[in-house]
Design an enzyme around this catalytic site. Structure first.
Site, short mmCIF file in Angstrom:
data_model
loop_
_atom_site.label_atom_id
_atom_site.label_comp_id
_atom_site.label_asym_id
_atom_site.label_seq_id
_atom_site.Cartn_x
_atom_site.Cartn_y
_atom_site.Cartn_z
N LYS A 22 0.83 -1.21 0.00
CA LYS A 22 0.00 0.00 0.00
C LYS A 22 0.87 1.26 0.00
O LYS A 22 0.67 2.16 -0.81
CB LYS A 22 -0.91 0.00 1.23
CG LYS A 22 -1.52 1.36 1.53
CD LYS A 22 -2.18 1.39 2.90
CE LYS A 22 -2.61 2.78 3.32
NZ LYS A 22 -1.52 3.59 3.87
N ASN A 23 1.82 1.32 0.94
CA ASN A 23 2.55 2.58 1.08
C ASN A 23 3.50 2.86 -0.08
O ASN A 23 3.89 4.00 -0.29
CB ASN A 23 3.29 2.62 2.43
CG ASN A 23 2.32 2.87 3.58
OD1 ASN A 23 1.16 3.24 3.35
ND2 ASN A 23 2.76 2.65 4.81
N CYS A 117 -5.38 8.46 8.34
CA CYS A 117 -5.57 7.92 9.69
C CYS A 117 -5.25 8.95 10.75
O CYS A 117 -4.25 9.65 10.67
CB CYS A 117 -4.70 6.68 9.89
SG CYS A 117 -5.47 5.23 9.19
N ARG A 123 -0.44 15.38 13.00
CA ARG A 123 0.46 14.80 12.01
C ARG A 123 1.03 15.97 11.19
O ARG A 123 0.52 16.30 10.12
CB ARG A 123 -0.29 13.79 11.12
CG ARG A 123 -0.69 12.55 11.91
CD ARG A 123 -1.28 11.47 11.03
NE ARG A 123 -0.31 10.83 10.17
CZ ARG A 123 -0.57 9.76 9.42
NH1 ARG A 123 -1.76 9.22 9.44
NH2 ARG A 123 0.36 9.23 8.66
N ASP A 308 3.49 0.82 12.25
CA ASP A 308 2.28 0.32 11.60
C ASP A 308 1.98 -1.13 11.96
O ASP A 308 0.97 -1.69 11.53
CB ASP A 308 2.37 0.49 10.07
CG ASP A 308 2.18 1.95 9.66
OD1 ASP A 308 1.87 2.79 10.52
OD2 ASP A 308 2.35 2.25 8.46
N ARG A 400 -9.12 0.39 3.45
CA ARG A 400 -8.18 1.35 2.86
C ARG A 400 -6.86 0.67 2.56
O ARG A 400 -6.12 1.13 1.68
CB ARG A 400 -7.90 2.49 3.86
CG ARG A 400 -8.98 3.55 3.93
CD ARG A 400 -8.49 4.72 4.77
NE ARG A 400 -7.11 5.01 4.39
CZ ARG A 400 -6.18 5.45 5.22
NH1 ARG A 400 -6.44 5.66 6.47
NH2 ARG A 400 -4.96 5.69 4.78
C1 UD1 Z 1 4.03 7.13 6.95
C2 UD1 Z 1 3.03 6.00 6.74
C3 UD1 Z 1 2.35 5.66 8.06
C4 UD1 Z 1 3.40 5.33 9.12
C5 UD1 Z 1 4.46 6.42 9.20
C6 UD1 Z 1 5.65 6.07 10.10
C7 UD1 Z 1 2.35 6.29 4.45
C8 UD1 Z 1 1.30 6.70 3.50
N1 UD1 Z 1 2.07 6.40 5.74
O1 UD1 Z 1 3.27 8.23 7.44
O2 UD1 Z 1 1.50 4.55 7.86
O3 UD1 Z 1 2.80 5.20 10.39
O4 UD1 Z 1 5.00 6.70 7.89
O5 UD1 Z 1 6.25 4.91 9.65
O6 UD1 Z 1 3.41 5.85 4.06
N2 UD1 Z 1 6.80 14.44 11.50
C9 UD1 Z 1 7.10 15.74 11.79
N3 UD1 Z 1 7.07 16.65 10.77
C10 UD1 Z 1 6.79 16.30 9.48
C11 UD1 Z 1 6.50 14.96 9.20
C12 UD1 Z 1 6.51 14.04 10.22
O7 UD1 Z 1 7.36 16.10 12.95
O8 UD1 Z 1 6.79 17.17 8.61
C13 UD1 Z 1 6.82 13.43 12.57
C14 UD1 Z 1 5.46 12.80 12.81
O9 UD1 Z 1 4.68 13.55 13.73
C15 UD1 Z 1 5.86 11.42 13.37
C16 UD1 Z 1 7.18 11.12 12.66
O10 UD1 Z 1 7.66 12.36 12.17
O11 UD1 Z 1 6.11 11.53 14.75
C17 UD1 Z 1 7.07 10.14 11.51
O12 UD1 Z 1 6.12 10.61 10.57
P1 UD1 Z 1 6.23 10.25 9.02
O13 UD1 Z 1 7.33 9.25 8.82
O14 UD1 Z 1 6.29 11.50 8.25
O15 UD1 Z 1 4.83 9.56 8.77
P2 UD1 Z 1 3.91 9.68 7.47
O16 UD1 Z 1 4.77 9.84 6.27
O17 UD1 Z 1 2.81 10.62 7.73
#
Ligand code: UD1
Length: 432
Positions: A22-23, A117, A123, A308, A400
């Site tokens: 999926k990702n 989610c 987020r 996840d 999803r």
């Molecule tokens: C992706 C995955 C999600 C998974 C996550 C962590 C997809 C579509 N989703 O989500 O299922 O749980 O990786 O493996 O691939 N953060 C910041 N600033 C930012 C971005 C992130 O502080 O601009 C923090 C977030 O709050 C979190 C951490 O970084 O604590 C990791 O987030 P991130 O790896 O970005 O998750 P997603 O890409 O949203």
């Protein structure tokens, strides 16, 4: 409204085929809008996030057609740049990859802030925006939209050090940098398998990306991407979810079509818990006969234990002998599902980003409400292991990210069926 009815308490036996990741799919589909000419993507999972993103591409003028249920051809030659509306973005977090992809292709983008989610906390996307700004892109967020425009009409390469390891920021910056002028260096990059898969996809279409899978990724901008064919990697989390289901229920299941290396972080924990995992070519034979042992789990960016898989492993630990501690160091309040587990008889205490689980002899079936994708998967596992009948509502979250979840669970002997609410009949059949 459909809900799942599950009659639990049976061991699982048989063989399962894991779908495309999926990702990876939700990053590669937006990337396809950067390609001039038809691009064929194989091993696409049939899940609602994929349908939604393909719908966004169609709305922007891409020609999207399925060649078979798991192969899609996307031709973005006549794509127009347009606003990605809230109605689409709110239903899928990965819609924010449209930002990086549209910026690469057109030098500007206008995309609603994402939904997806809700893990019970914020987020943020500050690291995505920091990366875009470093590439010479002016970014404004107004009325729930991100409006971004590259100075001179094209992002320009730069060095970016991420303050936090972020999958989404790494992907969005890689996308924006692919058709930029000059070289971009992303330091402290995420290393998840789907980041490597996206880089491989883009490189196979003519991009020049090096270092994906390490914490320094270098993207030398190219002028255009050409069409081609690409097959998506198997889904690490889907495979891990079914491995956890076998751990919780007992039995023996062969999990086929996986990359065993991607599973190491999950396999190691299951083995600590008394589960037997044997690698046979591109499959894992997972079995559990004896009792489950307690363990501690701390989620980390790849190659650590994935956040996840945190709710799914919690479902298993609810049935392990002794006290286990889960620490989620990626999302600090991803424990909303534990209230549902408690109604099944689980003993869990949550304190910030810690969950302390006292294993119980068995769980009992209950009415459950999925609150996000992986929480929903964890409820499926708990319900399959529990004595008695459970019902899970809000299954749109599960759909999803899990292809044909009912068919796959039935194929390994789980008793599950989908019923239209408000049907109250409680007898559950197995299709075997
Ligand atoms: C992706 C995955 C999600 C998974 C996550 C962590 C997809 C579509 N989703 O989500 O299922 O749980 O990786 O493996 O691939 N953060 C910041 N600033 C930012 C971005 C992130 O502080 O601009 C923090 C977030 O709050 C979190 C951490 O970084 O604590 C990791 O987030 P991130 O790896 O970005 O998750 P997603 O890409 O949203």
């Amino acid at each position: 409204m459909t809900k799942y009815m599950i009659e639990g308490g049976r061991p699982l036996f048989g063989e399962l085929h894991i779908s495309g990741a999926k990702n990876a799919a939700v990053a590669i589909i937006p990337a396809a809008l950067m390609v001039s000419g038809p691009c064929r993507i194989e091993n696409i999972p049939q899940i609602s996030d994929v349908a939604l993103l393909l719908g966004i591409l169609r709305d922007l003028g891409a020609n999207v057609r399925y060649l078979n249920p798991h192969t899609v051809e996307i031709d973005s030659t006549h794509l127009r740049n347009g606003r990605v509306p809230y109605e689409s973005a709110r239903r899928c977090r990965a819609s924010y990859y449209m930002l990086g992809a549209l910026l690469s292709r057109f030098g500007s983008a206008d995309v609603a802030l994402p939904g997806g989610c809700d893990f019970g906390g914020t987020r943020p996307i500050d690291q995505h925006l920091k990366g875009f700004r470093a590439l010479g892109i002016q970014v404004d967020t107004q009325s729930g939209f991100v409006m971004a425009e590259a100075a001179g009409g094209r992002p320009r390469g730069a060095s970016i050090f991420l303050d936090k390891v972020s999958v989404g920021a790494t992907i969005n910056i890689m996308l924006a940098a692919t058709l930029a002028s000059g070289m971009t260096v992303i330091e402290n990059a995420a290393k998840e398998p789907h980041i490597v898969d996206l880089a491989n996809f883009l490189n196979s279409m003519g991009a020049n990306i090096m270092g994906a899978g390490t914490d320094v990724i270098k993207v030398r901008g190219v002028d255009r991407l050409r069409g081609g064919s690409y097959s998506i990697i198997p889904d690490q989390i889907e495979a891990g979810t079914y491995m956890a289901a076998v751990a919780a229920c007992g039995g023996e299941v062969r999990i086929c079509n996986i990359i065993p290396k991607h599973m190491d972080c999950i396999t190691a924990k299951l083995v600590e818990m008394g589960v037997e995992v044997r690698e046979v070519d591109d499959s894992l034979l997972v079995s559990r006969i004896g009792p489950l042992h307690r363990t501690n789990v701390k989620t980390m960016p790849y190659p650590g234990f994935p956040t996840d898989m945190q709710p799914q492993i919690a479902a298993v630990l609810c049935l392990a002998q002794g006290t286990s501690v889960i620490t989620d160091s990626v999302w600090n309040s991803r424990f909303r599902y534990t209230d549902e587990f408690k109604r099944m008889g689980a003993q869990i205490q949550v304190d910030g980003n810690l969950a302390i689980i006292e294993g119980v002899e068995h769980l009992t079936g209950a009415q459950l409400e999925a609150c996000d994708l992986r929480a929903g998967a964890a409820m499926l596992i708990a319900a399959l292991a529990a004595h008695g009948i459970s019902e899970i509502t809000n299954i749109q979250y599960i759909e999803r990210g899990y292809e044909d979840v009912i068919g796959k669970i039935r194929s390994i002997g789980g008793h599950i069926r989908a019923v239209e609410a408000p049907e109250e009949e409680l007898s559950v059949s197995s299709a075997g």
